[in-house]
Design an enzyme around this catalytic site. Structure first.
Site, PDB file in Angstrom:
ATOM      1  CG  ASN A 182      25.122  13.927 -29.405  1.00  0.00           C
ATOM      2  OD1 ASN A 182      25.575  13.770 -28.275  1.00  0.00           O
ATOM      3  ND2 ASN A 182      24.038  13.283 -29.836  1.00  0.00           N
ATOM      4  CE  LYS A 188      37.996   3.819 -44.314  1.00  0.00           C
ATOM      5  NZ  LYS A 188      39.429   3.940 -44.107  1.00  0.00           N
ATOM      6  CG  ASP A 245      10.835  12.407 -29.891  1.00  0.00           C
ATOM      7  OD1 ASP A 245      11.038  11.964 -28.739  1.00  0.00           O
ATOM      8  OD2 ASP A 245      10.803  13.606 -30.164  1.00  0.00           O
ATOM      9  CB  ILE A 246      13.331   7.475 -27.304  1.00  0.00           C
ATOM     10  CG1 ILE A 246      14.213   6.888 -28.411  1.00  0.00           C
ATOM     11  CG2 ILE A 246      13.125   6.466 -26.174  1.00  0.00           C
ATOM     12  CD1 ILE A 246      15.647   6.590 -27.987  1.00  0.00           C
ATOM     13  CE  LYS A 260      10.999  16.260 -27.873  1.00  0.00           C
ATOM     14  NZ  LYS A 260      11.842  15.336 -28.609  1.00  0.00           N
TER      15      LYS A 260
HETATM   16  O1  C5P Z   1      13.505  17.536 -29.699  1.00  0.00           O
HETATM   17  P1  C5P Z   1      14.709  17.488 -28.867  1.00  0.00           P
HETATM   18  O2  C5P Z   1      15.794  16.556 -29.377  1.00  0.00           O
HETATM   19  O3  C5P Z   1      15.265  18.841 -28.487  1.00  0.00           O
HETATM   20  O4  C5P Z   1      14.192  16.874 -27.485  1.00  0.00           O
HETATM   21  C1  C5P Z   1      15.041  16.560 -26.462  1.00  0.00           C
HETATM   22  C2  C5P Z   1      14.389  15.550 -25.563  1.00  0.00           C
HETATM   23  O5  C5P Z   1      13.835  14.489 -26.330  1.00  0.00           O
HETATM   24  C3  C5P Z   1      15.391  14.888 -24.651  1.00  0.00           C
HETATM   25  O6  C5P Z   1      14.701  14.517 -23.458  1.00  0.00           O
HETATM   26  C4  C5P Z   1      15.809  13.672 -25.443  1.00  0.00           C
HETATM   27  O7  C5P Z   1      16.275  12.629 -24.580  1.00  0.00           O
HETATM   28  C5  C5P Z   1      14.538  13.278 -26.130  1.00  0.00           C
HETATM   29  N1  C5P Z   1      14.702  12.673 -27.476  1.00  0.00           N
HETATM   30  C6  C5P Z   1      14.381  11.350 -27.661  1.00  0.00           C
HETATM   31  N2  C5P Z   1      14.494  10.800 -28.904  1.00  0.00           N
HETATM   32  C7  C5P Z   1      14.929  11.524 -29.955  1.00  0.00           C
HETATM   33  C8  C5P Z   1      15.259  12.876 -29.772  1.00  0.00           C
HETATM   34  C9  C5P Z   1      15.139  13.422 -28.524  1.00  0.00           C
HETATM   35  O8  C5P Z   1      14.005  10.673 -26.714  1.00  0.00           O
HETATM   36  N3  C5P Z   1      15.034  10.959 -31.134  1.00  0.00           N
END
Ligand code: C5P
Length: 404
Positions: free
Chosen positions: A215, A293, A311-312, A347
């Site tokens: 991104n 590739k 989701d970290i 979250k």
């Molecule tokens: O759900 P969304 O991507 O909008 O959430 C954004 C927040 O979650 C940011 O703080 C981003 O660093 C964290 N995030 C994460 N792991 C992911 C997606 C988002 O830590 N896979």
């Protein structure tokens, strides 16, 4: 009696240096002034001579000075050198060792501590060049006092005003007592003893050895936050995806590529007091990263199966080592506040910093933050990502101060 050698650079803030001289004298500190040619456009040698009760040295004067008292002797007789106002030009000269006038020659020749009180237009202050120059000076032990935020003579608003004479005189006194550490004005460091983990940048999810999904995140906001927390005394680990930015000098830096690597690095970096999740983690990754590739399909769309990344942020929130303050970011294009509130709860983090990423926020240099906590919502003005980072760091410090 302690003696200060005061170098006055060429900026409108030089008028404050008149008051600084008077204040230092009032406090029993001797002041010898070097007035640069630029400085003399704003204040006169005569005013300074009257206030300091000593002849004023200037670049124009330095030929005679060399025979009477060389620049080496000049700094030898001082306990501290203070550059106020320190212009972008003076800071650049000092950082790179230029010796093109009495002031810069004295700075190059001195073995005394030097304090800089920067004063300049906010954009000049925020520029990569000035920030790098200030970092160089700090690395070498210079004390940087200010600048303060506020309305500026050039009509803009932001960081760049020279610190007022009173607090500047306080900083000088503290430095003369040997009390200050490397960046004296920020003492006492409110986040000293706290550990912070910050993620930044995009992640890169390989499709094959040549291609990846990613991104537009530049990493600027995350790097600035890591730096700002470190400036306030926190021990910072920055975990970053691939960016084009130089790594901060005062943080521990762990470079990763994928979301899975970032998650492992974050788990490894805990425990911590603060976790700031700024990274734009890719939501998806290719189900399979091909070792070779992949060929273009002969006809029809290329198949690309995706699986969701962990989701970290959420995993940190529910972990046993959950930091005391967990801050997530929300890049939104609409209903920013409402979506930020919902995201905070979903979250499980303490604060969400939301920004509207329509326009050029993502990858750009400016940001407009909305900080959503359980009790309040604070909207910050549009400002540079660095200034926004410093503000957020101060909010974090205030949060811990309020709890202790
Ligand atoms: O759900 P969304 O991507 O909008 O959430 C954004 C927040 O979650 C940011 O703080 C981003 O660093 C964290 N995030 C994460 N792991 C992911 C997606 C988002 O830590 N896979």
């Amino acid at each position: 009696m302690k003696n200060v050698l005061l170098i006055i650079g060429g900026g409108i803030a030089a008028f404050k240096s008149l008051l600084l001289v008077r204040e230092l004298k009032k406090r029993g500190i001797g002041v010898r002034v070097i007035l640069t040619q630029g400085g003399s456009q704003f204040v006169t040698p005569l005013s300074l001579q009257v206030l300091s009760e000593q002849t004023v040295l200037s670049d124009l004067w330095d030929l005679t000075a060399e025979s009477e008292m060389g620049h080496i002797e000049l700094s030898r007789s001082a306990d501290l050198i203070v550059v106020a106002p320190a212009t972008a030009n003076m800071i650049a000269k000092a950082a790179h060792g230029l010796a093109s006038g009495l002031a810069s020659t004295t700075l190059l020749a001195t073995d005394k501590r030097v304090m800089f009180a920067p004063a300049m237009n906010v954009r000049m202050y925020e520029s990569e060049a000035t920030q790098a120059n200030i970092a160089i000076l700090q690395e070498r032990g210079a004390i940087i006092v200010g600048p303060d935020a506020g309305a500026m003579a050039c009509g803009e608003y932001g960081d760049g005003r020279m610190t007022e004479p009173d607090p500047l005189a306080d900083a000088v006194e503290a430095a003369l007592r040997g009390e200050t550490t490397l960046d004296g004005w920020r003492d006492p460091k409110p986040l000293a003893g706290r550990r912070a983990v910050v993620t930044a940048g995009p992640t890169r999810e390989p499709i094959d050895p040549v291609r990846y999904l990613s991104n537009h995140s530049s990493g600027r906001q995350g790097y600035a936050i890591a730096q700002a927390l470190s400036d306030l005394g926190a021990e910072v680990e920055l975990i970053t995806g691939p960016t084009a930015l130089p790594l901060p000098l005062t943080t521990t830096n762990t470079e990763v590529e994928t979301a899975l690597e970032m998650q492992a690095a974050v788990a490894n970096a805990l425990p911590a007091d603060i976790f700031v999740s700024v990274a734009a983690v890719a939501d998806w990754r290719p189900a399979e990263a091909h070792a070779k590739k992949s060929a273009k399909p002969k006809d029809g769309p290329a198949p690309l199966a995706l699986v969701e990344n962990p989701d970290i942020l959420h995993s940190v929130c529910i972990s046993e080592e959950r930091p005391a303050l967990v801050i997530g970011f929300a890049a939104e294009t609409h209903d920013v506040a409402e979506r930020a509130r919902a995201k905070r709860l979903r979250k499980g983090c303490d604060w969400i910093v939301a920004n509207d990423v329509t326009g050029d926020v993502m990858g750009g240099t400016e940001n407009e933050m909305l900080i959503v906590t359980d009790t309040q919502e604070t909207r910050l003005p549009r400002q540079s990502k660095r200034a926004a980072a410093r503000r957020l760091a101060r909010e974090i410090a205030a949060h811990f101060e309020a709890r202790s």
